[in-house]
Design an enzyme around this catalytic site. Structure first.
Site, short mmCIF file in Angstrom:
data_model
loop_
_atom_site.label_atom_id
_atom_site.label_comp_id
_atom_site.label_asym_id
_atom_site.label_seq_id
_atom_site.Cartn_x
_atom_site.Cartn_y
_atom_site.Cartn_z
N ARG A 1 -31.08 -9.20 36.61
CA ARG A 1 -31.80 -8.86 37.84
C ARG A 1 -31.09 -9.46 39.04
NH1 ARG A 1 -37.88 -10.64 39.99
NH2 ARG A 1 -38.40 -8.61 40.88
N HIS B 1 -42.47 -4.51 33.30
CA HIS B 1 -42.27 -5.53 34.32
C HIS B 1 -43.42 -6.52 34.33
CE1 HIS B 1 -40.02 -6.62 38.10
NE2 HIS B 1 -41.11 -7.38 38.21
N HIS C 1 -40.12 -1.78 41.82
CA HIS C 1 -41.30 -1.64 42.69
C HIS C 1 -41.19 -0.52 43.72
CE1 HIS C 1 -42.33 -5.23 40.65
NE2 HIS C 1 -41.90 -6.13 41.52
N TYR D 1 -43.06 -19.95 46.29
CA TYR D 1 -44.43 -20.20 45.86
C TYR D 1 -44.40 -21.01 44.57
CZ TYR D 1 -43.63 -16.46 42.42
OH TYR D 1 -43.13 -15.69 41.39
N SER E 1 -38.32 -15.47 40.54
CA SER E 1 -37.49 -16.27 41.44
C SER E 1 -37.77 -17.76 41.33
CB SER E 1 -37.70 -15.82 42.89
OG SER E 1 -39.05 -16.05 43.30
N ASP F 1 -46.48 -5.66 36.69
CA ASP F 1 -46.15 -6.82 37.52
C ASP F 1 -47.07 -8.00 37.21
OD1 ASP F 1 -44.45 -8.06 39.39
OD2 ASP F 1 -45.88 -7.76 41.01
N TYR G 1 -33.84 -5.74 42.93
CA TYR G 1 -35.05 -5.90 43.76
C TYR G 1 -34.60 -5.99 45.19
CZ TYR G 1 -39.50 -7.88 45.43
OH TYR G 1 -40.68 -8.10 46.11
N HIS H 1 -43.99 -11.16 34.25
CA HIS H 1 -43.35 -12.46 34.35
C HIS H 1 -44.09 -13.44 33.45
CE1 HIS H 1 -41.14 -10.92 37.75
NE2 HIS H 1 -42.25 -10.70 38.43
#
Length: 301
Positions: free
Chosen positions: A106, A13, A165, A31, A59, A232, A141, A15
């Site tokens: 996802r 996991h 998570h 964000y 996202s 993450d 998620y 990004h």
């Protein structure tokens, strides 16, 4: 690092965030991240002795997976992708994503605030119908309460389902013990996978959370073949600043080596840890397969 990573160690996991001129962010995002592209990711992996990685669509890009797939392409065979797509995506697009090493979809329910259980069930069933038999999986998620409510639907999806998570066991007003029991039922009872990733998103201080360590140890005893680990990286900001579409927020500062050592301490340096880091990801994401086959675009019966 206090223990030796086995060959094929996998971070399940992360990004990637590229140049916004090439990969623009969606409007209304929560964000605006800093740059953390494939070169940065490669340096992170090599610096921590990790051979393989799964790049998960964040996202900030919505259903535009170009940045995620660019990172996977630049990392070569050591990377796989989990993408975010509309349920109406056509088979040709799915087949193209498969050929580019995407292996899952996802459902980002937590970020979108999706708690309508009927809508969630319909979404799961729609994607399950599209992905079943393709070698892909669903990654969800969501908070543990939503997961527990739709658990039976996830269990009968007919394809692997991965929970992000720790199932966010420390969120909301549910007693921690009740939340961890819900996650245990999802994994040991219903056969879902869970990512032992981003514990700071589940509890305020992972170093002072013996309940989380206890959950991991119970899961290792009950269903070690259903456990995955993820860093993450690069650690999207957990707090939201005003002006999120205009102001770049720094990534959270997380000691990734310490986080991996913590998981190794909770799991134990043995077959279960090798399964979490190597064998389970290899089977789920198809690492090592020379001729991956997709069922997309094939006649349906």
């Amino acid at each position: 690092m206090a223990f030796a990573l086995p060959p094929g160690g996998t971070d399940c996991h992360v990004h990637a965030f590229g140049d916004p001129a090439a990969f623009p962010f969606v409007a209304g995002r929560h964000y605006t991240p800093d740059l953390a592209d494939a070169d940065d990711l490669r340096a992170f992996l090599d610096g921590h002795g990790l051979d393989r990685v799964v790049v998960v669509q964040p996202s900030t890009y919505g259903t535009d997976n170009r940045c995620t797939m660019d990172a996977v392409a630049r990392l070569g065979g050591r990377a796989r992708a989990v993408v975010v797509v509309d349920a109406g995506i056509d088979d040709a697009e799915l087949a193209a994503l498969h050929a580019a090493d995407a292996r899952g979809v996802r459902l980002n329910l937590q970020t979108g605030g999706q708690e309508d259980l009927r809508a969630t069930e319909a979404l799961v069933e729609a994607f399950a119908g599209r992905l079943r038999g393709s070698g892909w999986h669903l990654q969800v998620y969501a908070a543990h309460g939503v997961l527990a409510a739709v658990g039976p639907v996830l269990a009968r999806a007919g394809l692997p389902v991965v929970v992000d998570h720790f199932g966010l066991v420390g969120r909301r007003d549910t007693p921690f013990a009740e939340a961890t029991q819900a996650v245990e039922r999802l994994v040991a009872g219903l056969g879902l996978y869970v990512k032992l990733s981003a514990p700071q998103r589940a509890v305020a201080d992972p170093e002072a959370a013996p309940e989380l360590a206890g959950l991991v140890r119970r899961l290792v005893r009950a269903a070690p073949e259903r456990l995955l680990w993820g860093s993450d990286w690069p650690h999207s900001p957990s707090s939201r600043m005003p002006g999120s579409e205009r102001t770049v927020q720094p990534f959270d500062r997380i000691d990734d080596a310490l986080a991996l050592e913590r998981i190794a301490e909770w799991v134990g340096d043995g077959p279960a840890m090798r399964g979490i880091l190597v064998d389970n990801p290899a089977a789920l994401y198809g690492f090592g397969l020379t001729s991956p086959v997709s069922g997309f675009g094939q006649p349906r019966h």
